[in-house]
Design an enzyme around this catalytic site. Sequence first.
Site, mmCIF file in Angstrom:
data_model
loop_
_atom_site.group_PDB
_atom_site.id
_atom_site.type_symbol
_atom_site.label_atom_id
_atom_site.label_comp_id
_atom_site.label_asym_id
_atom_site.label_seq_id
_atom_site.Cartn_x
_atom_site.Cartn_y
_atom_site.Cartn_z
ATOM 1 C CB SER A 1 -0.889 -0.011 1.249
ATOM 2 O OG SER A 1 -1.489 1.242 1.453
ATOM 3 C CE1 TYR B 1 -4.057 -2.417 5.209
ATOM 4 C CE2 TYR B 1 -3.526 -0.124 4.726
ATOM 5 C CZ TYR B 1 -3.797 -1.403 4.291
ATOM 6 O OH TYR B 1 -3.794 -1.686 2.945
ATOM 7 C CE LYS C 1 -1.648 -4.306 3.107
ATOM 8 N NZ LYS C 1 -1.957 -5.585 2.438
#
Length: 345
Positions: A124, A148, A152
Site C-alpha cells: 500500500s 495497518y 504492510k
Amino acid sequence: MTILVTGAAGYIGSHTCVELLNTGYDIVVIDNFSNSKPESLKRVKEITGKEFKVYTVNLLNRKKLEKIFEENRIEAVIHFAGLKAVGESTKIPIKYYHNNITGTLNLCEVMSKYKVKKMVFSSSATVYGIPKTVPISEDFPLNVTNPYGRTKLMIEDIMRDIYKSDNDWSIALLRYFNPIGAHWSARIGEDPNGVPNNLMPYITQIAVGKLKELKIFGDDYPTTDGTGIRDYIHVVDLALGHLKALEKVLSTMGVDAYNLGTGRGYTVLEMVRAFEKASGKKIPYTVVNRRPGDVAICFADPSKAKQDLGWVASRGIEEMCLDSWRWQSNNPDGYEDSSKVIATL
C-alpha cells in the site's frame, strides 16, 4: 499454470481473478470472507465462464493451508488477504498485527516447504506515511502512521529478509494508491462492510440513497479548489498491474517494490463533479475540519512500473466514475442484492 490467490473474494482480488482467468491462468483461491462475500467469486465464474477451486480458509490455520498446497500444483501466489481498515487498525492493533503478519508468515513457511517461491504481495502507498513532496517514487523514505500501514511495511521487510536468506525467491511488492471503479459488466465491484471509509463508495451510496451527504475534510489546502488531491486508479488497471508483476516474478529472481497509480491527482471536488456528470446525480456535501494526518497532495510516480513491468494505467476519471456508478446502481445493496437484473446506463 496454477496461481494461488489469497483474499480472492475482495474488491481487488476478485477483479484480478477475472483478468487471470481471461488471460489463461488456472487459479485456486482462498478467502475466509471476514470482509468479503462468496457471491463475488460466483460472479467471477459467471463473467469468465470458468471454474476454479475455492477454499474457505484463514491463513492463521497452518494445517488447512498445507492441505491446499498438497492438493494443488501451485506455481506462484498473489497475496491479498489481510485486514485493511486504517481507522479500525488504531483501535484493535493486536488483531491487525496477528492476522496480517502471522498469516503471511504461515503462508511463506508453507510456500517454502512446497518450493513455491514466487509471490506478488498487496502492499500500500500508506508505507510512505506523510510524504514531503510529490510525485512519490519507490525510493522515498518509508514512515507509516498507523498499525495497518505498519503491517504492510513489516511484511515488505520480511519479504526482503526472506530473499536475502534464499535467493531462489522472486517477490513483487505492489504499493497501491486509490483504487476505484468496477468491472464494466457491473457484476463485481466495491462492497464495503458498514459505512464506507473511502471516497468513491461513499459518493455512490449517496447517489443510490443509502447515505445522505458527503463530508469533505478541509477546503483550505494549497490546491486549485482547497480540497485534498489523491491519485485514483481504476481497479481493472490495478488488476492488470498484478498480471504484469506476476510475469516479472515468474521470469526473474529478487524482490522489488512498484507504485501502482496513474501519476495524476484529482481533488475531492473534482471527483464529486466527475461523478455527478457520469451519473446525472447531485451529490450534496458539507465541508468540515481537516482530519489529523491528512496531506494536501498525494500522487504516484509510476515510471518504475512502466519501465520494469511494462505497465501503464490507461483508464481515465470518466471511465472510473461511470463504472463505479454502473456497479452501485445495479447493486444498491452490493452483493446482498444478487438477484438484481442488470440495467444499462
